[in-house]
Design an enzyme around this catalytic site. Structure first.
Site, PDB file in Angstrom:
ATOM      1  N   ALA A 190      -9.150 -23.139 -10.024  1.00 23.81           N
ATOM      2  CA  ALA A 190      -9.696 -22.808 -11.337  1.00 23.81           C
ATOM      3  C   ALA A 190      -8.587 -22.208 -12.186  1.00 23.81           C
ATOM      4  CB  ALA A 190     -10.842 -21.816 -11.200  1.00 23.81           C
ATOM      5  N   MET A 191      -8.837 -22.112 -13.490  1.00 27.35           N
ATOM      6  CA  MET A 191      -7.815 -21.571 -14.399  1.00 27.35           C
ATOM      7  C   MET A 191      -8.465 -20.649 -15.414  1.00 27.35           C
ATOM      8  SD  MET A 191      -4.736 -21.283 -15.371  1.00 27.35           S
ATOM      9  CE  MET A 191      -4.370 -20.177 -16.736  1.00 27.35           C
ATOM     10  N   GLU A 192      -7.882 -19.450 -15.537  1.00 26.21           N
ATOM     11  CA  GLU A 192      -8.506 -18.374 -16.316  1.00 26.21           C
ATOM     12  C   GLU A 192      -8.256 -18.434 -17.816  1.00 26.21           C
ATOM     13  OE1 GLU A 192      -5.977 -18.019 -14.082  1.00 26.21           O
ATOM     14  OE2 GLU A 192      -4.516 -16.520 -14.722  1.00 26.21           O
ATOM     15  N   ASN A 193      -8.325 -19.615 -18.441  1.00 27.69           N
ATOM     16  CA  ASN A 193      -8.165 -19.684 -19.895  1.00 27.69           C
ATOM     17  C   ASN A 193      -9.173 -18.747 -20.540  1.00 27.69           C
ATOM     18  OD1 ASN A 193      -6.551 -22.125 -19.359  1.00 27.69           O
ATOM     19  ND2 ASN A 193      -8.543 -23.012 -18.900  1.00 27.69           N
ATOM     20  N   GLU A 216      -2.337 -12.108 -10.039  1.00 25.38           N
ATOM     21  CA  GLU A 216      -3.093 -12.832  -9.019  1.00 25.38           C
ATOM     22  C   GLU A 216      -3.579 -11.929  -7.898  1.00 25.38           C
ATOM     23  OE1 GLU A 216      -4.343 -15.357  -9.647  1.00 25.38           O
ATOM     24  OE2 GLU A 216      -3.120 -16.331 -11.151  1.00 25.38           O
ATOM     25  N   GLU A 218      -1.031 -23.353 -17.246  1.00 23.05           N
ATOM     26  CA  GLU A 218      -0.241 -22.446 -16.425  1.00 23.05           C
ATOM     27  C   GLU A 218       0.489 -23.236 -15.341  1.00 23.05           C
ATOM     28  OE1 GLU A 218      -2.219 -19.377 -14.133  1.00 23.05           O
ATOM     29  OE2 GLU A 218      -0.504 -18.057 -14.344  1.00 23.05           O
ATOM     30  N   HIS A 224     -13.073 -14.153  -9.433  1.00 25.02           N
ATOM     31  CA  HIS A 224     -11.623 -14.077  -9.591  1.00 25.02           C
ATOM     32  C   HIS A 224     -11.235 -14.399 -11.043  1.00 25.02           C
ATOM     33  CE1 HIS A 224      -7.418 -14.787  -8.028  1.00 25.02           C
ATOM     34  NE2 HIS A 224      -7.367 -15.478  -9.153  1.00 25.02           N
ATOM     35  N   GLU A 225     -11.754 -15.500 -11.546  1.00 24.53           N
ATOM     36  CA  GLU A 225     -11.378 -15.918 -12.906  1.00 24.53           C
ATOM     37  C   GLU A 225     -11.905 -14.936 -13.940  1.00 24.53           C
ATOM     38  OE1 GLU A 225      -9.148 -18.151 -12.958  1.00 24.53           O
ATOM     39  OE2 GLU A 225      -9.448 -18.633 -10.837  1.00 24.53           O
TER      40      GLU A 225
HETATM   41 ZN    ZN Z   1      -5.915 -16.193 -10.438  1.00 25.76          ZN
END
Ligand code: ZN
Length: 859
Positions: free
Chosen positions: A278-281, A336, A143, A313-314
């Site tokens: 962090a990244m929500e993969n 977001e 992203e 959040h993720e």
């Molecule tokens: Zn987010």
């Protein structure tokens, strides 16, 4: 009132969006990363639909070599006659010499790429084990627009497809992707092939691959999905906390949304180098280590809260973002803002004693500090090129967006709101949606005109200040709104919001609450009886500031005990903002601050101390002793009451409060006794870590750094290198930017460009140095001198954040402005303009109050 920018006529849709003649349905991708040469080879077969006959296929690719491209359909097989790479637009154009008829085709591409060191796309990361040996990792971060660095693809969120990934890796390595492993086989050449199950239909930016020597915790079953924490070897003892909140929040969200978790498993993965938090993969969420791994026994509450926040959040994104995705990057705010809102909701349900919505006041205030600038932007903002999407990951998207959703939730009622969200997700699952689709669902569930209410908050920049005065005739209150800004307007501002105002009033008849939708400039709220005091923004959920007529302010400040902590927080914060804007004299704020000496709430103190920290930033050096004396006076009663050791039966908020009061006394207040006591306790801590209450440890470190010399500096640097967990590493690293001796701070400056500090942290260390009043001018010169190196070295998304440090450069405004006039920051969006305006605000404050400051502080 959609604040559209004028269209730039020379830019056509074609320049920034892929043609729609061909779209992907399913990717089958096979990648062979080589962690020694930092390269990878790949092959993909994409099931595509040709919508209009075409002789070429255009898709996204950058930093990839394409060796071969073939399309097939039944017996027909065409090899690309030309492959044109367009690095500017990050695209590949495959020409076939013949027209492909409409219908389904299979496109096969062979390609090669590099594992870069920029923490985006498919990148490399490394770490040392306890024996000092270096290990390598390959990870992805896609992203907003970096999937195209790992494989050629239609890299736009609306072009959803399923992904079936295979990896060829060394036998002794582990690999993780979005889904569970389907099969694995040895190839006999020291490598193995791992085939993952096919994903749901999702956007390309959510695909993920991680390869290295990873270990995983035992899986916890959450409603049928196994959840694990994945980490590099040796970090198992730091995983419990994340596992607990991970399982709790996943269950919480599946209940809230009333939809089962959309993946087949969920791994939360700590990566040694990571550009964002962090990244929500989907199914393979990646984190920087500080946001996932934590030692529950030694971490402070705010360090624990950070992990809980980020994990929640993720997890919230697995539905909101992953299952339902924005059509284009202008809708990013909804992803977001919503995940931020849900993170609060879940953490609040998990640990109600943390009072997460009260501490969210601090985030709301931070968003208002940016949104009170003329260079702010509406929450939803036009994004033409995908490359502009990077500028959207800011406080307005996350915090303002979440605050506005919270305001709406409180206005509609929590259950009505929840039903609307659930409806929205069910309607659009596996597909894409726009902001208005959410309002439609909420209108359907609540029967309220949600769209009309929200448009004024989403499509307009800024927010209002609601002023209140007694209505003439003494029959109630007169409320009025206008846009709040720190600096004067060039022309009169006529913006209006639909403000849901909650008013709490005490009359001779008792306390009552009134709800009014203020949608004109002024409105009268009729209140029967004689008003003793009135509070605007009851519960503190409104995204607006309040200002009281003098007699109402006096009455309110004599009734502080009757207000909730969040309401006292807002009173302090709003008054301070009015001082910075030049609407309220500084002396009035200082007088009011004295009334809070016996305050017991953590967040109210945070608001008070934020104001004094601001003064510390703008003040002339000569006036600093007067500021320090004033801080000591303010904190004396609280410090005496809290003492240095935990009291029997106290809650965690109290121990956190102790830490911020004593921390401020020993730094901002420059209190000698506090410093000596901190040294003593820190020495005890060195002998026996359990001798000091854990929330106090970061405060001790900050006091020792503030007052420390070379010996402390050396010790803290050693501690940084030998840290036992990510939080300890952070504490000691950032302490190196808060010493008060120039020669030591110079050594820290050098560290920002050395291999001692990971590039994921270095820009933030630089930010701290720019804020340190002892070295800020020198740090600025260092930054200018090394700008090109920094741009080359640091992750792209961190540059605008590093530059936030410039808001403290009150003696260098012209120079800073000149520099950024010729040095444009990629992905900065409007943030650099905002930093510059915040600097302008600080300089204006300094010149307005400067001469009186010392006298005011002594008064
Ligand atoms: Zn987010």
């Amino acid at each position: 009132m959609h604040d559209q920018e004028a269209a730039v006529t020379s830019v056509t849709a074609e320049d920034y969006r892929l043609p729609t003649s061909v779209t992907p349905e399913r990717y089958e991708i096979r990648l062979s990363p080589d962690l020694r040469s930092f390269t990878f080879a790949g092959e993909e077969t994409v099931a595509i639909t040709v919508h209009q006959p075409t002789a070429e296929i255009v898709l996204n690719a950058i930093e990839l070599e394409i060796d071969r491209a073939v399309v097939e359909r039944g017996e027909r097989r065409l090899t690309a006659t030309a492959v044109e790479l367009d690095p500017t637009n990050e695209r590949a154009r495959l020409r076939f010499g013949e027209t492909l008829a409409a219908g389904s085709w299979r496109l096969t591409i062979a390609f090669r790429g590099i594992l870069n060191d920029k923490l985006h796309g498919f990148y490399r990361s490394q770490y040392k084990d306890s024996a000092g040996q270096i290990h390598r990792v390959a990870a992805t971060q896609f992203e907003a627009t970096d999937a195209r660095r790992a494989f050629p693809c239609w890299d736009e969120p609306a072009l959803k497809a399923s992904f079936k990934v295979s990896l060829v890796i060394d036998d002794d390595l582990t690999a993780i992707s979005n889904t569970a492993i389907e099969r694995e086989r040895r190839l006999g050449d020291g490598r193995k092939e791992i085939v993952f199950k096919e994903t749901i239909r999702m956007s390309s930016y959510l695909a993920a691959i991680v390869v290295g020597e990873f270990e995983a915790t035992e899986a916890v079953d959450v409603g049928g999905a196994p959840l694990r924490i994945v980490h590099v070897p040796g970090k198992r003892p730091l995983t419990n906390w994340a596992r607990e909140i991970g399982a709790f929040s996943l269950k919480f969200f599946s209940d809230y949304y009333a939809i089962k978790y959309p993946g087949d498993k969920l791994d939360l993965i700590a990566i040694p180098d990571f550009a964002s938090g962090a990244m929500e993969n989907l199914g393979a969420i990646t984190f920087r280590e500080t946001a996932l791994l934590v030692d529950e026994k030694s971490a402070s509450r705010s360090e624990l809260e950070r992990v809980a926040d980020v994990v929640s959040h993720e997890n919230a994104h697995m539905w909101f973002g992953d299952l339902v995705t924005m059509k284009w990057w202008n809708g990013l705010w909804l992803n977001e803002a919503f995940a931020t809102f849900m993170e609060m909701l879940a953490v609040d349900a998990w640990k109600p004693q943390w009072q997460r919505w009260v501490s969210f006041g601090v985030s709301r205030a931070a968003a208002m500090a940016v949104d009170a600038l003329h260079s702010t932007r509406p929450i939803e903002y036009t994004v033409r090129a995908a490359s502009e999407a990077g500028g959207m990951f800011d406080i307005l998207t996350y915090e303002k967006g979440a605050a506005v959703l919270r305001m709406l939730e409180q206005y509609l009622g929590a259950e009505e709101f929840r039903k609307g969200i659930s409806l929205y997700l069910r309607k659009h699952q596996y597909a894409n949606a726009e902001t208005t689709d959410l309002w439609d669902a909420l209108e359907e569930s609540s029967g309220q005109p949600v769209r009309k209410l929200m448009d004024s908050w989403i499509f307009q920049p800024g927010f209002p200040i609601v002023s209140v005065r007694p209505a003439s005739g003494g029959r109630g209150l007169m409320l009025s709104q206008r846009r709040f800004a720190y600096l004067p307007e060039n022309q009169p501002n006529t913006q209006l919001w639909r403000v849901p105002v909650m008013v709490k009033v005490r009359t001779d008849g008792g306390v009552s609450t009134h709800k009014i939708l203020l949608n004109e400039t002024e409105a009268t709220l009729e209140v029967p009886g004689r008003i003793e005091w009135a509070l605007v923004n009851q519960g503190g959920h409104g995204f607006y500031r309040s200002r009281y007529a003098p007699e109402l302010l006096d009455a309110l400040t004599s009734a502080l005990a009757e207000l909730a902590p969040i309401e006292r927080f807002a009173l302090v914060n709003d008054t301070w903002a009015a001082v910075v804007a030049g609407l309220t004299p500084l002396g009035e704020f200082l007088k009011m601050a004295r009334l809070f000496r016996d305050e017991t709430d953590l967040n109210v103190w945070r608001a008070l101390l934020a104001a004094f920290n601001y003064l510390d930033m703008v003040i002339e050096d000569a006036a600093r002793p007067a500021l320090q004396a004033r801080v000591r006076e303010l904190l004396a009663a609280a410090a005496a009451r809290l003492e240095w050791t935990p009291q029997r039966g106290e809650d965690e908020l109290q121990s956190q409060l102790r830490a911020i009061i004593l921390g401020a006394l020993g730094t901002l207040g420059a209190d000698g006794d506090c410093r000596d006591r901190a040294r003593e306790l820190y020495a005890n801590y060195g002998r026996d870590a359990s001798s000091v209450e854990r929330n106090l440890v970061p405060a001790l470190i900050s006091i020792l750094a503030y007052n420390g010399g070379e010996a402390e500096y050396r010790e803290f640097k050693e501690n940084f290198k030998a840290a036992r967990n990510p939080q300890e590493e952070q504490r000691y690293l950032f302490s190196l930017a808060s010493f008060r001796r120039l020669e030591l701070l110079r050594a820290t400056m050098d560290m920002t460009l050395s291999d001692e500090v990971r590039t994921q942290n270095a820009p933030y260390l630089m930010h701290s140095l720019l804020n340190n009043t002892i070295c800020r001018e020198e740090a600025w010169r260092f930054l200018k001198r090394n700008w090109d190196k920094m741009i080359e070295r640091y992750p792209e998304n961190s540059i605008p954040r590093m530059c936030e440090g410039i808001i403290a450069l009150v003696t260098l405004e012209d120079e800073v402005r000149e520099f950024f006039a010729t040095h444009k920051v990629k992905q900065g969006g409007k943030t650099i303009d905002q930093h510059l305006e915040r600097l302008r605000v600080a300089v204006a404050f300094r010149s307005r109050e400067g001469a009186n400051l010392e006298r005011e502080l002594k008064g």
